[in-house]
Design an enzyme around this catalytic site. Structure first.
Site, PDB file in Angstrom:
ATOM      1  N   ASP A  38     -23.522 -48.256 -40.923  1.00  0.00           N
ATOM      2  CA  ASP A  38     -22.849 -47.612 -39.796  1.00  0.00           C
ATOM      3  C   ASP A  38     -21.832 -48.586 -39.212  1.00  0.00           C
ATOM      4  OD1 ASP A  38     -23.873 -44.912 -37.967  1.00  0.00           O
ATOM      5  OD2 ASP A  38     -22.448 -46.290 -36.996  1.00  0.00           O
ATOM      6  N   VAL A  65     -16.417 -46.968 -42.752  1.00  0.00           N
ATOM      7  CA  VAL A  65     -16.062 -46.319 -44.024  1.00  0.00           C
ATOM      8  C   VAL A  65     -14.551 -46.125 -44.184  1.00  0.00           C
ATOM      9  CG1 VAL A  65     -18.304 -45.169 -44.293  1.00  0.00           C
ATOM     10  CG2 VAL A  65     -16.408 -43.929 -43.206  1.00  0.00           C
ATOM     11  N   ASN A  91     -22.364 -39.502 -45.206  1.00  0.00           N
ATOM     12  CA  ASN A  91     -22.659 -38.702 -44.008  1.00  0.00           C
ATOM     13  C   ASN A  91     -21.759 -39.036 -42.815  1.00  0.00           C
ATOM     14  OD1 ASN A  91     -24.542 -37.236 -41.972  1.00  0.00           O
ATOM     15  ND2 ASN A  91     -24.590 -39.385 -41.317  1.00  0.00           N
ATOM     16  N   TYR A 158     -10.174 -31.869 -39.172  1.00  0.00           N
ATOM     17  CA  TYR A 158     -11.590 -31.731 -39.537  1.00  0.00           C
ATOM     18  C   TYR A 158     -11.749 -30.681 -40.636  1.00  0.00           C
ATOM     19  CZ  TYR A 158     -16.663 -31.510 -38.875  1.00  0.00           C
ATOM     20  OH  TYR A 158     -18.024 -31.572 -39.071  1.00  0.00           O
ATOM     21  N   LYS A 162     -13.132 -31.399 -44.417  1.00  0.00           N
ATOM     22  CA  LYS A 162     -14.403 -30.826 -44.881  1.00  0.00           C
ATOM     23  C   LYS A 162     -14.172 -29.897 -46.079  1.00  0.00           C
ATOM     24  CE  LYS A 162     -17.047 -33.118 -42.060  1.00  0.00           C
ATOM     25  NZ  LYS A 162     -17.933 -34.192 -42.543  1.00  0.00           N
TER      26      LYS A 162
HETATM   27  N1  LIG Z   1     -23.430 -32.059 -35.595  1.00  0.00           N
HETATM   28  C1  LIG Z   1     -22.863 -31.013 -36.141  1.00  0.00           C
HETATM   29  O1  LIG Z   1     -22.829 -29.929 -35.560  1.00  0.00           O
HETATM   30  C2  LIG Z   1     -22.249 -31.115 -37.517  1.00  0.00           C
HETATM   31  C3  LIG Z   1     -21.973 -29.937 -38.223  1.00  0.00           C
HETATM   32  C4  LIG Z   1     -21.437 -30.008 -39.489  1.00  0.00           C
HETATM   33  C5  LIG Z   1     -21.198 -31.234 -40.070  1.00  0.00           C
HETATM   34  N2  LIG Z   1     -21.477 -32.374 -39.386  1.00  0.00           N
HETATM   35  C6  LIG Z   1     -21.204 -33.652 -40.065  1.00  0.00           C
HETATM   36  O2  LIG Z   1     -22.373 -34.422 -40.108  1.00  0.00           O
HETATM   37  C7  LIG Z   1     -22.051 -35.803 -40.216  1.00  0.00           C
HETATM   38  C8  LIG Z   1     -22.913 -36.597 -39.253  1.00  0.00           C
HETATM   39  O3  LIG Z   1     -22.588 -36.220 -37.945  1.00  0.00           O
HETATM   40  P1  LIG Z   1     -23.641 -36.140 -36.739  1.00  0.00           P
HETATM   41  O4  LIG Z   1     -23.536 -34.785 -36.184  1.00  0.00           O
HETATM   42  O5  LIG Z   1     -24.947 -36.687 -37.151  1.00  0.00           O
HETATM   43  O6  LIG Z   1     -22.888 -37.097 -35.702  1.00  0.00           O
HETATM   44  P2  LIG Z   1     -23.290 -38.411 -34.898  1.00  0.00           P
HETATM   45  O7  LIG Z   1     -22.091 -38.702 -34.080  1.00  0.00           O
HETATM   46  O8  LIG Z   1     -24.596 -38.251 -34.231  1.00  0.00           O
HETATM   47  O9  LIG Z   1     -23.430 -39.502 -36.042  1.00  0.00           O
HETATM   48  C9  LIG Z   1     -22.314 -39.958 -36.769  1.00  0.00           C
HETATM   49  C10 LIG Z   1     -22.534 -41.418 -37.131  1.00  0.00           C
HETATM   50  O10 LIG Z   1     -21.403 -41.837 -37.922  1.00  0.00           O
HETATM   51  C11 LIG Z   1     -21.011 -43.113 -37.463  1.00  0.00           C
HETATM   52  N3  LIG Z   1     -19.598 -43.343 -37.766  1.00  0.00           N
HETATM   53  C12 LIG Z   1     -18.518 -42.827 -37.144  1.00  0.00           C
HETATM   54  N4  LIG Z   1     -17.394 -43.350 -37.673  1.00  0.00           N
HETATM   55  C13 LIG Z   1     -17.788 -44.208 -38.654  1.00  0.00           C
HETATM   56  C14 LIG Z   1     -17.091 -45.046 -39.545  1.00  0.00           C
HETATM   57  N5  LIG Z   1     -15.756 -45.140 -39.516  1.00  0.00           N
HETATM   58  N6  LIG Z   1     -17.800 -45.772 -40.429  1.00  0.00           N
HETATM   59  C15 LIG Z   1     -19.163 -45.722 -40.443  1.00  0.00           C
HETATM   60  N7  LIG Z   1     -19.880 -44.961 -39.601  1.00  0.00           N
HETATM   61  C16 LIG Z   1     -19.189 -44.208 -38.709  1.00  0.00           C
HETATM   62  C17 LIG Z   1     -21.271 -43.109 -35.964  1.00  0.00           C
HETATM   63  O11 LIG Z   1     -21.359 -44.429 -35.440  1.00  0.00           O
HETATM   64  C18 LIG Z   1     -22.584 -42.343 -35.904  1.00  0.00           C
HETATM   65  O12 LIG Z   1     -23.690 -43.227 -35.993  1.00  0.00           O
HETATM   66  C19 LIG Z   1     -20.551 -35.881 -39.977  1.00  0.00           C
HETATM   67  O13 LIG Z   1     -19.885 -36.020 -41.223  1.00  0.00           O
HETATM   68  C20 LIG Z   1     -20.211 -34.538 -39.356  1.00  0.00           C
HETATM   69  O14 LIG Z   1     -18.896 -34.135 -39.594  1.00  0.00           O
HETATM   70  C21 LIG Z   1     -21.971 -32.343 -38.118  1.00  0.00           C
END
Ligand SMILES: NC(=O)c1ccc[n+]([C@@H]2O[C@H](COP(=O)([O-])OP(=O)(O)OC[C@H]3O[C@@H](n4cnc5c(N)ncnc54)[C@H](O)[C@@H]3O)[C@@H](O)[C@H]2O)c1
Length: 256
Positions: A38, A65, A91, A158, A162
């Site tokens: 992370d 990343v 992720n 976004y 995706k």
């Molecule tokens: N929560 C939702 O409703 C939802 C829906 C569809 C898809 N997603 C996808 O799920 C994935 C995880 O999201 P989440 O909802 O758990 O969010 P979250 O914000 O709780 O977790 C995301 C994590 O990614 C880390 N992060 C951000 N930028 C980064 C980088 N440049 N390098 C490394 N780490 C980084 C953050 O520090 C955080 O710990 C994402 O790809 C998001 O697009 C989320």
């Protein structure tokens, strides 16, 4: 616990929060060794303390990343410690305040692409170097979104990333599946309660209108562990005939 991932080594990006944390926790409880990656050191530490207090099943690496050197280092550290990589979960991701094309700045566009799409591409490229020569091949799981299947579940950047990660998933599956025993699948979650929602702090008016028109404000709310279970299925041999698929997990939101 059913030991579905016994003996497997996984990298999970974005492991410091939300779905990445839950996926890491479930993978550990199913017997995997997990490299937690992370950009946020505090989130990483919290995850490690919470899911693996003994430190026997996880290692942690700070990785942005969007930086190739960080990705190379994340993969190298994993190989140095565990000597192989069975599963990569791409992720980590960010959102874009639902901005329309008109209201999208170059800076936001570049940042969202770098983290949500270029990062997973580079991490996949790096692990495939090792997975190709492994007896058991490898397994890549990409976190897409229902925003990767439809036009109004996020902003322009976004939505583009995706959709892009689903294309990347299918290309990896098509090219490395048959010839190198590497599977690649994507998960398309709907609305999941995580910290990402808090980063929607300046929502675009037109973007929100378009999202509301498809029930965005009343979509079923899922829990990160419900997505972690999909990731576990894809990471395990239970899904060994599934390659190039996108599994939607949205409580039925997009079925309406
Ligand atoms: N929560 C939702 O409703 C939802 C829906 C569809 C898809 N997603 C996808 O799920 C994935 C995880 O999201 P989440 O909802 O758990 O969010 P979250 O914000 O709780 O977790 C995301 C994590 O990614 C880390 N992060 C951000 N930028 C980064 C980088 N440049 N390098 C490394 N780490 C980084 C953050 O520090 C955080 O710990 C994402 O790809 C998001 O697009 C989320």
């Amino acid at each position: 616990m059913t030991d579905l991932l016994k003996g497997k080594v996984a990298i999970v990006t974005g492991a410091g929060s939300g779905m990445g944390r839950q996926i890491s926790e479930l993978f550990v409880s199913e017997g995997a060794k997990v490299m937690l990656a992370d950009i946020n050191p505090d989130g990483l530490k919290e995850t490690a303390d919470q899911i693996d207090p003994s430190g026997n099943s996880t290692s942690s690496v700070i990785c942005n990343v969007a930086k190739e050197a960080d990705i190379v280092n994340m993969v190298k550290e994993t190989i140095d410690i565990y000597s192989k990589i069975d599963v990569l979960v791409n992720n980590a991701g960010i959102v874009d305040n639902i901005k329309t094309v008109e209201n999208m700045t170059d800076d936001m566009w570049d940042r969202v692409l770098a983290i949500n799409l270029t990062g997973p591409f580079k991490a996949s490229r790096e692990v495939i170097k090792y997975m190709k020569d492994q007896k058991d091949g490898g397994n890549i799981i990409n976190m897409a979104s229902v925003g990767g299947l439809f036009g109004s579940r996020g902003g322009a950047a976004y939505t583009a990333t995706k959709h892009g990660i689903i294309g990347l998933t299918k290309n990896i599956a098509a090219t490395y599946g048959i010839y190198h025993n590497i599977r690649a699948n994507a998960i398309a979650p709907g609305n999941i309660a995580t910290n990402i929602q808090k980063t929607i702090n300046d929502p675009d008016e037109l973007g929100m209108k378009a999202m509301s028109a498809v029930g965005g404000m009343t979509a079923p709310v899922g829990k990160p562990e419900q997505i972690a279970r999909v990731a576990l299925f894809l990471a395990s041999d239970q899904s060994n005939f599934i390659n190039g698929a996108v599994i939607t997990a949205d409580g039925g939101w997009t079925s309406m």
